[in-house]
Design a protein around this motif. Structure first.
Motif, PDB file in Angstrom:
ATOM      1  N   SER A   1      -8.365 -10.674  -4.922  1.00 41.96           N
ATOM      2  CA  SER A   1      -8.083  -9.112  -4.600  1.00 41.96           C
ATOM      3  C   SER A   1      -7.411  -8.429  -5.604  1.00 41.96           C
ATOM      4  O   SER A   1      -7.803  -7.337  -6.034  1.00 41.96           O
ATOM      5  N   ALA A   2      -6.350  -8.957  -6.303  1.00 39.12           N
ATOM      6  CA  ALA A   2      -5.719  -8.213  -7.247  1.00 39.12           C
ATOM      7  C   ALA A   2      -6.720  -8.312  -8.850  1.00 39.12           C
ATOM      8  O   ALA A   2      -6.313  -7.054  -9.174  1.00 39.12           O
ATOM      9  N   SER A   3      -7.290  -9.332  -8.827  1.00 34.33           N
ATOM     10  CA  SER A   3      -8.136  -9.056  -9.858  1.00 34.33           C
ATOM     11  C   SER A   3      -9.138  -8.240  -9.934  1.00 34.33           C
ATOM     12  O   SER A   3      -9.558  -7.403 -11.056  1.00 34.33           O
ATOM     13  N   LEU A   4      -9.683  -8.069  -8.742  1.00 32.14           N
ATOM     14  CA  LEU A   4     -10.801  -6.851  -8.626  1.00 32.14           C
ATOM     15  C   LEU A   4     -10.259  -5.672  -8.525  1.00 32.14           C
ATOM     16  O   LEU A   4     -10.684  -4.747  -8.900  1.00 32.14           O
ATOM     17  N   GLN A   5      -9.216  -5.640  -8.019  1.00 29.32           N
ATOM     18  CA  GLN A   5      -8.531  -4.378  -7.673  1.00 29.32           C
ATOM     19  C   GLN A   5      -8.214  -3.546  -8.915  1.00 29.32           C
ATOM     20  O   GLN A   5      -8.360  -2.456  -9.492  1.00 29.32           O
ATOM     21  N   ALA A   6      -7.854  -4.550 -10.166  1.00 30.46           N
ATOM     22  CA  ALA A   6      -7.412  -4.246 -11.570  1.00 30.46           C
ATOM     23  C   ALA A   6      -8.604  -3.508 -12.068  1.00 30.46           C
ATOM     24  O   ALA A   6      -8.167  -2.696 -13.214  1.00 30.46           O
ATOM     25  N   THR A   7      -9.920  -3.989 -11.820  1.00 29.04           N
ATOM     26  CA  THR A   7     -11.156  -3.335 -12.548  1.00 29.04           C
ATOM     27  C   THR A   7     -11.267  -1.907 -12.254  1.00 29.04           C
ATOM     28  O   THR A   7     -11.821  -0.975 -12.857  1.00 29.04           O
ATOM     29  N   GLY A   8     -10.506  -1.233 -10.917  1.00 27.58           N
ATOM     30  CA  GLY A   8     -10.800   0.009 -10.756  1.00 27.58           C
ATOM     31  C   GLY A   8     -12.277   0.492 -10.009  1.00 27.58           C
ATOM     32  O   GLY A   8     -12.624   1.583  -9.798  1.00 27.58           O
ATOM     33  N   ALA A   9     -12.889  -0.905  -9.705  1.00 33.79           N
ATOM     34  CA  ALA A   9     -14.387  -0.433  -9.395  1.00 33.79           C
ATOM     35  C   ALA A   9     -14.325  -0.176  -7.803  1.00 33.79           C
ATOM     36  O   ALA A   9     -15.392   0.053  -7.417  1.00 33.79           O
ATOM     37  N   LEU A  10     -13.533  -0.761  -7.037  1.00 33.28           N
ATOM     38  CA  LEU A  10     -13.266  -0.872  -5.432  1.00 33.28           C
ATOM     39  C   LEU A  10     -12.872   0.457  -5.056  1.00 33.28           C
ATOM     40  O   LEU A  10     -11.475   0.961  -5.522  1.00 33.28           O
ATOM     41  N   LEU A  11     -13.220   0.964  -3.966  1.00 31.14           N
ATOM     42  CA  LEU A  11     -12.389   2.213  -2.914  1.00 31.14           C
ATOM     43  C   LEU A  11     -10.976   1.342  -2.737  1.00 31.14           C
ATOM     44  O   LEU A  11     -10.778   0.696  -2.122  1.00 31.14           O
ATOM     45  N   PRO A  12      -9.871   2.276  -3.193  1.00 29.94           N
ATOM     46  CA  PRO A  12      -8.694   2.004  -2.658  1.00 29.94           C
ATOM     47  C   PRO A  12      -8.493   2.337  -1.218  1.00 29.94           C
ATOM     48  O   PRO A  12      -9.142   3.307  -0.675  1.00 29.94           O
ATOM     49  N   TRP A  13      -7.765   1.499  -0.287  1.00 30.75           N
ATOM     50  CA  TRP A  13      -7.491   1.631   1.092  1.00 30.75           C
ATOM     51  C   TRP A  13      -6.193   2.090   1.175  1.00 30.75           C
ATOM     52  O   TRP A  13      -5.100   1.332   1.395  1.00 30.75           O
ATOM     53  N   ASP A  14      -6.021   3.668   1.221  1.00 30.25           N
ATOM     54  CA  ASP A  14      -4.737   4.234   1.369  1.00 30.25           C
ATOM     55  C   ASP A  14      -4.473   4.544   2.713  1.00 30.25           C
ATOM     56  O   ASP A  14      -5.359   4.088   3.610  1.00 30.25           O
ATOM     57  N   ALA A  15      -3.333   5.011   3.116  1.00 30.73           N
ATOM     58  CA  ALA A  15      -3.132   5.235   4.658  1.00 30.73           C
ATOM     59  C   ALA A  15      -3.917   5.998   5.182  1.00 30.73           C
ATOM     60  O   ALA A  15      -4.482   5.769   6.404  1.00 30.73           O
ATOM     61  N   GLN A  16      -4.686   7.195   4.420  1.00 27.67           N
ATOM     62  CA  GLN A  16      -5.684   8.026   4.995  1.00 27.67           C
ATOM     63  C   GLN A  16      -6.870   7.150   5.184  1.00 27.67           C
ATOM     64  O   GLN A  16      -7.686   7.271   6.494  1.00 27.67           O
ATOM     65  N   GLN A  17      -7.302   6.379   4.466  1.00 26.31           N
ATOM     66  CA  GLN A  17      -8.600   5.607   4.503  1.00 26.31           C
ATOM     67  C   GLN A  17      -8.367   4.630   5.701  1.00 26.31           C
ATOM     68  O   GLN A  17      -9.222   4.322   6.422  1.00 26.31           O
ATOM     69  N   PHE A  18      -7.313   3.942   5.866  1.00 24.44           N
ATOM     70  CA  PHE A  18      -6.931   3.107   6.786  1.00 24.44           C
ATOM     71  C   PHE A  18      -7.039   3.406   8.163  1.00 24.44           C
ATOM     72  O   PHE A  18      -7.422   2.924   9.104  1.00 24.44           O
ATOM     73  N   ASP A  19      -6.719   5.032   8.299  1.00 20.66           N
ATOM     74  CA  ASP A  19      -6.790   5.668   9.653  1.00 20.66           C
ATOM     75  C   ASP A  19      -8.231   5.768  10.097  1.00 20.66           C
ATOM     76  O   ASP A  19      -8.257   5.786  11.203  1.00 20.66           O
ATOM     77  N   LYS A  20      -9.135   5.652   8.983  1.00 22.26           N
ATOM     78  CA  LYS A  20     -10.459   6.011   9.315  1.00 22.26           C
ATOM     79  C   LYS A  20     -11.154   4.584  10.132  1.00 22.26           C
ATOM     80  O   LYS A  20     -12.228   4.733  10.920  1.00 22.26           O
ATOM     81  N   ILE A  21     -10.536   3.520  10.210  1.00 24.81           N
ATOM     82  CA  ILE A  21     -10.673   2.418  10.863  1.00 24.81           C
ATOM     83  C   ILE A  21      -9.775   1.763  11.781  1.00 24.81           C
ATOM     84  O   ILE A  21      -9.915   0.719  12.171  1.00 24.81           O
ATOM     85  N   GLY A  22      -8.931   2.747  12.241  1.00 26.27           N
ATOM     86  CA  GLY A  22      -7.968   2.322  13.361  1.00 26.27           C
ATOM     87  C   GLY A  22      -6.646   2.177  12.797  1.00 26.27           C
ATOM     88  O   GLY A  22      -5.822   1.997  13.834  1.00 26.27           O
ATOM     89  N   GLY A  23      -6.362   2.235  11.493  1.00 24.74           N
ATOM     90  CA  GLY A  23      -4.903   2.116  11.020  1.00 24.74           C
ATOM     91  C   GLY A  23      -4.550   0.659  10.546  1.00 24.74           C
ATOM     92  O   GLY A  23      -5.116  -0.160  10.980  1.00 24.74           O
ATOM     93  N   LYS A  24      -3.761   0.787   9.534  1.00 25.62           N
ATOM     94  CA  LYS A  24      -3.300  -0.554   8.922  1.00 25.62           C
ATOM     95  C   LYS A  24      -2.579  -1.539   9.718  1.00 25.62           C
ATOM     96  O   LYS A  24      -2.719  -2.899   9.639  1.00 25.62           O
ATOM     97  N   ASP A  25      -1.786  -1.125  10.786  1.00 29.49           N
ATOM     98  CA  ASP A  25      -1.152  -1.922  11.509  1.00 29.49           C
ATOM     99  C   ASP A  25      -1.977  -2.819  12.698  1.00 29.49           C
ATOM    100  O   ASP A  25      -1.527  -3.630  13.446  1.00 29.49           O
ATOM    101  N   ARG A  26      -3.207  -2.691  12.492  1.00 31.91           N
ATOM    102  CA  ARG A  26      -4.150  -3.526  13.403  1.00 31.91           C
ATOM    103  C   ARG A  26      -4.222  -4.861  12.830  1.00 31.91           C
ATOM    104  O   ARG A  26      -4.769  -5.666  13.463  1.00 31.91           O
ATOM    105  N   PHE A  27      -4.072  -5.250  11.588  1.00 32.39           N
ATOM    106  CA  PHE A  27      -4.266  -6.360  10.919  1.00 32.39           C
ATOM    107  C   PHE A  27      -2.894  -7.138  10.831  1.00 32.39           C
ATOM    108  O   PHE A  27      -1.879  -6.552  10.597  1.00 32.39           O
ATOM    109  N   VAL A  28      -3.139  -8.545  10.669  1.00 37.70           N
ATOM    110  CA  VAL A  28      -2.164  -9.292  10.860  1.00 37.70           C
ATOM    111  C   VAL A  28      -1.318  -9.306   9.315  1.00 37.70           C
ATOM    112  O   VAL A  28      -2.299  -9.215   8.296  1.00 37.70           O
ATOM    113  N   ASP A  29      -0.014  -9.484   9.097  1.00 32.69           N
ATOM    114  CA  ASP A  29       0.618  -9.290   7.911  1.00 32.69           C
ATOM    115  C   ASP A  29       0.257 -10.191   6.972  1.00 32.69           C
ATOM    116  O   ASP A  29       0.209  -9.605   5.755  1.00 32.69           O
TER     117      ASP A  29
END
Length: 438
Positions: free
Chosen positions: A107-135
């Motif tokens: 995850s962190a290695s691919l995130q550093a490439t900048g090639a993947l869409l970041p999942w900020d709070a607004q983007q997470f809201d589009k799929i039901g929210g970040k709190d749906r997922f296990v910590d």
């Protein structure tokens, strides 16, 4: 692992460094477009017993998504041996799929490439929210304090699978809970062509998973707090020596396992050649190889002493698969809808049941299928005693460098060469020197 395969892994390390510098194939505008709103391409990782099995599992779900949204998904199941190479080629060329699976340790290695869409709070809201997922699943989706570049899809942890008949024949009445007990039981079994424990000595990632946990059990991390490699500490050296000594000194792993890299240890277990194996969600594989669930038991992976828990009692890395969107997708809205569909409560239950993994979606974990004697151990481990691998941009290079060092030490052990504290430290020093400098 062959020399050709090892060279390919080395090439990935180089391309990761280049991609991180160049920000990969990500869109310079910070997001994709909706130029092709009716189609998506999806690279799925090979989760089942074969690529054909995955296609049979996934295609009905993709058809369901198309019927629901009008968006057609073109599926390609990519073998694990090719997946990281394919992803890195796509990040540098910009010619990738719309949606893809990634191993969560990348995850962190691919995130550093900048090639993947970041999942900020607004983007997470589009799929039901970040709190749906296990910590614990979110904790392996990228560095703390940064928006992850992927969303948890399947969660897994390591457990110890043991052959009930082989244990009974050896006079062992209960499965081991500590490493000393694993060794003691393994020695009782390792004779007449039978072996106590299986390993994948040429599988770099599997090597990393095991020695990461063994180091954690000593309170040792592989990177400093500021993200610098720290491969030669006493705890790291001891962890690697302990793992390789299972073959070199304790002789409960067959020397031939030094060459294993394609899940051969699971086949040996299914055939009754090996009594124990440490693996993630192996039930579906054992079933496909003709093994009944009554033939084996599943218990938490061992610790140094006591019982698994937090802190030094960590007994697994947080394993799993994340789903990501390429930043330069031509259907960013459709890709987001697809991620929402794949991580919905219903799909999370269905797909994780099929693969024997654990849903990273909280609501889906309540299904009785995830509380069986097999899946319950995996779920409990994820909740109580698993830790994510280092969430640093150099994680994939760490897997290559240290994983290769362990592989070479296994090769020494298989050839009867002594594996000493000094030789382990020398191998880890070489691995650390090969890491990119910041």
């Amino acid at each position: 692992m062959s020399r050709i395969r090892a060279a390919a892994v080395g090439a990935v390390t180089v391309s990761l460094a280049l991609a991180a510098t160049a920000c990969g194939g990500g869109s310079s505008t910070g997001g994709g477009s909706n130029d092709s709103p009716k189609t998506l391409t999806y690279w799925a990782s090979n989760q089942g017993a074969s690529i054909q099995v995955d296609k049979k599992v996934l295609q009905p779900e993709l058809d369901k998504f198309e019927k629901k949204t009008g968006i057609k998904v073109k599926l390609e199941v990519v073998p694990w041996s090719d997946l990281l190479n394919r992803i890195m080629a796509a990040t540098t060329s910009g010619q990738g799929p719309d949606v893809l699976n990634i191993g969560n340790t990348w995850s962190a290695s691919l995130q550093a490439t900048g090639a993947l869409l970041p999942w900020d709070a607004q983007q997470f809201d589009k799929i039901g929210g970040k709190d749906r997922f296990v910590d614990s699943a979110l904790g392996s989706a990228g560095p703390e304090g940064k928006d992850p570049a992927a969303v948890p899809l399947y969660s897994m942890s390591y457990a110890l699978y043991y052959n009930k008949k082989m244990f009974k024949d050896a006079g062992i009445t209960k499965p081991p809970t500590t490493w000393d007990e694993v060794v003691a039981d393994g020695k009782k079994i390792s004779k007449n062509g039978k072996w106590g424990l299986g390993a994948e000595g040429s599988n770099l990632s599997n090597n990393i998973h095991q020695i990461f946990v063994m180091a954690k059990q000593r309170g040792t991390d592989w990177f400093t707090a500021d993200g610098k490699p720290d491969f030669t500490s006493d705890g790291a050296v001891a962890a690697v020596k302990q793992y390789v000594d299972l073959m070199a000194k304790d002789k409960i792993i067959a020397p031939g396992n030094a060459e294993y890299a394609q899940n051969q240890s699971l086949s040996d277990f299914s055939k009754g050649k090996t009594a124990m194996v440490l693996w993630q969600a192996a039930a579906s594989t054992f079933k496909s190889q003709g093994m009944s669930e009554d033939d084996y038991g599943v218990v938490p992976a061992p610790v140094l002493s006591g019982a698994p828990g937090t802190g030094n009692q960590v007994n697994s890395m947080v394993a799993g698969i994340n789903i990501a969107v390429f930043k330069n997708t031509k259907n960013v809205d459709g890709a987001t809808k697809f991620v929402k569909f794949m991580t919905s409560d219903e799909e999370s239950k269905l797909l994780n049941k099929t693969y024997g993994s654990i849903p990273p979606v909280k609501a889906a974990q309540g299904d009785p299928a995830f509380g069986t004697s097999t899946t319950g151990v995996l779920k409990d481990t994820l909740a109580k005693s698993a830790a994510p691998l280092p969430q640093v941009a150099e994680e994939s290079q760490f897997e290559t460098a240290v994983g290769t060092a362990v592989k070479e030490l296994f090769a020494d052990a298989a050839n009867g060469k002594a594996v000493t504290t000094e030789s382990v430290k020398a191998a880890l020093t070489k691995a650390q020197q090969s890491m990119p400098t910041k």
